[in-house]
Design a protein around this motif. Sequence first.
Motif, short mmCIF file in Angstrom:
data_model
loop_
_atom_site.label_atom_id
_atom_site.label_comp_id
_atom_site.label_asym_id
_atom_site.label_seq_id
_atom_site.Cartn_x
_atom_site.Cartn_y
_atom_site.Cartn_z
N ALA A 88 0.88 -1.18 0.00
CA ALA A 88 0.00 0.00 0.00
C ALA A 88 0.90 1.22 0.00
O ALA A 88 2.02 1.18 0.53
N ALA A 89 0.44 2.30 -0.61
CA ALA A 89 1.24 3.52 -0.63
C ALA A 89 0.32 4.73 -0.59
O ALA A 89 -0.82 4.69 -1.04
N GLY A 90 0.85 5.81 -0.03
CA GLY A 90 0.08 7.05 0.02
C GLY A 90 0.98 8.19 0.45
O GLY A 90 2.13 7.97 0.87
N GLY A 91 0.45 9.37 0.37
CA GLY A 91 1.24 10.54 0.75
C GLY A 91 1.15 10.83 2.24
O GLY A 91 0.52 10.09 3.00
N ASP A 92 1.80 11.92 2.64
CA ASP A 92 1.80 12.29 4.06
C ASP A 92 0.42 12.77 4.50
O ASP A 92 -0.01 12.51 5.62
N GLY A 93 -0.30 13.41 3.59
CA GLY A 93 -1.66 13.82 3.92
C GLY A 93 -2.56 12.61 3.99
O GLY A 93 -3.36 12.45 4.92
N ASP A 94 -2.41 11.72 3.03
CA ASP A 94 -3.22 10.51 2.95
C ASP A 94 -3.07 9.65 4.21
O ASP A 94 -4.05 9.19 4.78
N GLY A 95 -1.84 9.47 4.65
CA GLY A 95 -1.58 8.55 5.76
C GLY A 95 -1.61 9.18 7.13
O GLY A 95 -1.79 8.49 8.13
N PHE A 96 -1.42 10.52 7.20
CA PHE A 96 -1.30 11.14 8.52
C PHE A 96 -2.28 12.30 8.74
O PHE A 96 -2.14 13.05 9.69
N ALA A 97 -3.25 12.42 7.83
CA ALA A 97 -4.38 13.33 8.08
C ALA A 97 -5.63 12.45 8.03
O ALA A 97 -5.94 11.77 8.99
N ILE A 98 -6.26 12.40 6.86
CA ILE A 98 -7.53 11.66 6.78
C ILE A 98 -7.38 10.17 7.10
O ILE A 98 -8.28 9.55 7.64
N GLY A 99 -6.20 9.61 6.83
CA GLY A 99 -6.03 8.17 7.05
C GLY A 99 -5.30 7.80 8.33
O GLY A 99 -4.93 6.64 8.52
N THR A 100 -5.11 8.76 9.24
CA THR A 100 -4.28 8.48 10.42
C THR A 100 -4.74 7.27 11.21
O THR A 100 -3.92 6.44 11.62
N SER A 101 -6.03 7.16 11.44
CA SER A 101 -6.48 6.04 12.29
C SER A 101 -6.22 4.72 11.59
O SER A 101 -5.86 3.74 12.24
N HIS A 102 -6.37 4.68 10.27
CA HIS A 102 -6.07 3.43 9.56
C HIS A 102 -4.59 3.09 9.71
O HIS A 102 -4.22 1.93 9.88
N THR A 103 -3.75 4.12 9.64
CA THR A 103 -2.31 3.88 9.76
C THR A 103 -1.98 3.28 11.12
O THR A 103 -1.29 2.26 11.21
N LEU A 104 -2.48 3.90 12.18
CA LEU A 104 -2.17 3.42 13.53
C LEU A 104 -2.67 1.99 13.75
O LEU A 104 -1.95 1.15 14.29
N HIS A 105 -3.89 1.72 13.31
CA HIS A 105 -4.45 0.40 13.58
C HIS A 105 -3.86 -0.67 12.68
O HIS A 105 -3.73 -1.83 13.10
N ALA A 106 -3.48 -0.30 11.48
CA ALA A 106 -2.80 -1.28 10.62
C ALA A 106 -1.45 -1.63 11.22
O ALA A 106 -1.03 -2.80 11.20
N ILE A 107 -0.76 -0.65 11.77
CA ILE A 107 0.54 -0.91 12.39
C ILE A 107 0.38 -1.90 13.54
O ILE A 107 1.09 -2.90 13.64
N ARG A 108 -0.58 -1.65 14.42
CA ARG A 108 -0.68 -2.51 15.60
C ARG A 108 -1.27 -3.88 15.26
O ARG A 108 -1.08 -4.85 15.99
N ARG A 109 -1.96 -3.97 14.11
CA ARG A 109 -2.51 -5.28 13.69
C ARG A 109 -1.40 -6.20 13.18
O ARG A 109 -1.49 -7.41 13.26
N ASN A 110 -0.36 -5.62 12.59
CA ASN A 110 0.81 -6.39 12.13
C ASN A 110 0.48 -7.43 11.07
O ASN A 110 1.03 -8.54 11.07
#
Length: 283
Positions: A88-110
């Motif tokens: 998966a790929a995205g920009g800084d806005g994509d991953g750390f603004a509108i998508g922040t919660s997805h980023t955090l939970h995907a990380i902890r899901r492993n």
Amino acid sequence: MATMQDYSNKVTPTWCPGCGHFSILRAIQVAASKLEIPIDKFASITGIGCSGRLSGYLNGYSFHGIHGRSLPIAQGIKMANKDLVVIAAGGDGDGFAIGTSHTLHAIRRNLNMTYIVLNNQIYGLTKGHTSPLSDTGFETKSTPFGSMDNPLKPGITALAAGATYLAQGFSGFQDQLIDIIVKGIEHDGFSIINIFSPCVTFNKVNTYQWYRENIKNIDEDSTYDSSNYQAAMNKLIETDGLCSGIIYQKNEPSFLDKLQGKEAKPLTDLNLKISKDEFENLL
Ligand code: SF4
Ligand code: MG
């Protein structure tokens, strides 16, 4: 033997000449060829932004999704077909603004996949406004007095969320980029790779030269231990997030490891307080 051309679909990128994203596209293609990933086992999923174009230039399965949602789509694809190598790929806005919660939970899901952040510290596609990773004081059309917010630090955020593989790269360090992408794909779990990728058109502060002067390449420090969580956090704090290489990696059961041997139970086997017919009537 696979070559990087095998992973190009021959579509000409529409990125501005000199955009850092060209280097990331090439690094992914070289990394995929080194790993000899079969084209029918290779899937790339992106969100919205200049970064979102990436999946449109890679051979294999690709999906250009919606803003901030590359990760839920990518995780669904991986769960539906566990044999795929999923990026998966995205920009800084994509991953750390509108998508922040997805980023955090995907990380902890492993879950076993790779997430690449094309970080240019600005929104490029919408003609250059401040992102959550822009530095305080950063002047754009949306922040004419300079950004008054503190920036999120993606590396520190990822470590705090429990990342089992965190690497950072820079579009100007092509060999290191290839290396961290290869190792990220090989990692047994979720790998997040934050790549500083200059937007030559709208970000006149964080340029190639600026990154070259400010990024600390940890591959030059033979004493650095990427298995040491505290050392990784210290390095990110010391460098204000501006370091490249494999920052942290640990072995921990992945989501797919944890899933092994478990079987989904039919609805009727669940301890429901209502009958199956009553439940279905609610739907
Ligand atoms: Fe790259 Fe910036 Fe041009 Fe977008 S606007 S393609 S990020 S240089
Ligand atoms: Mg951006």
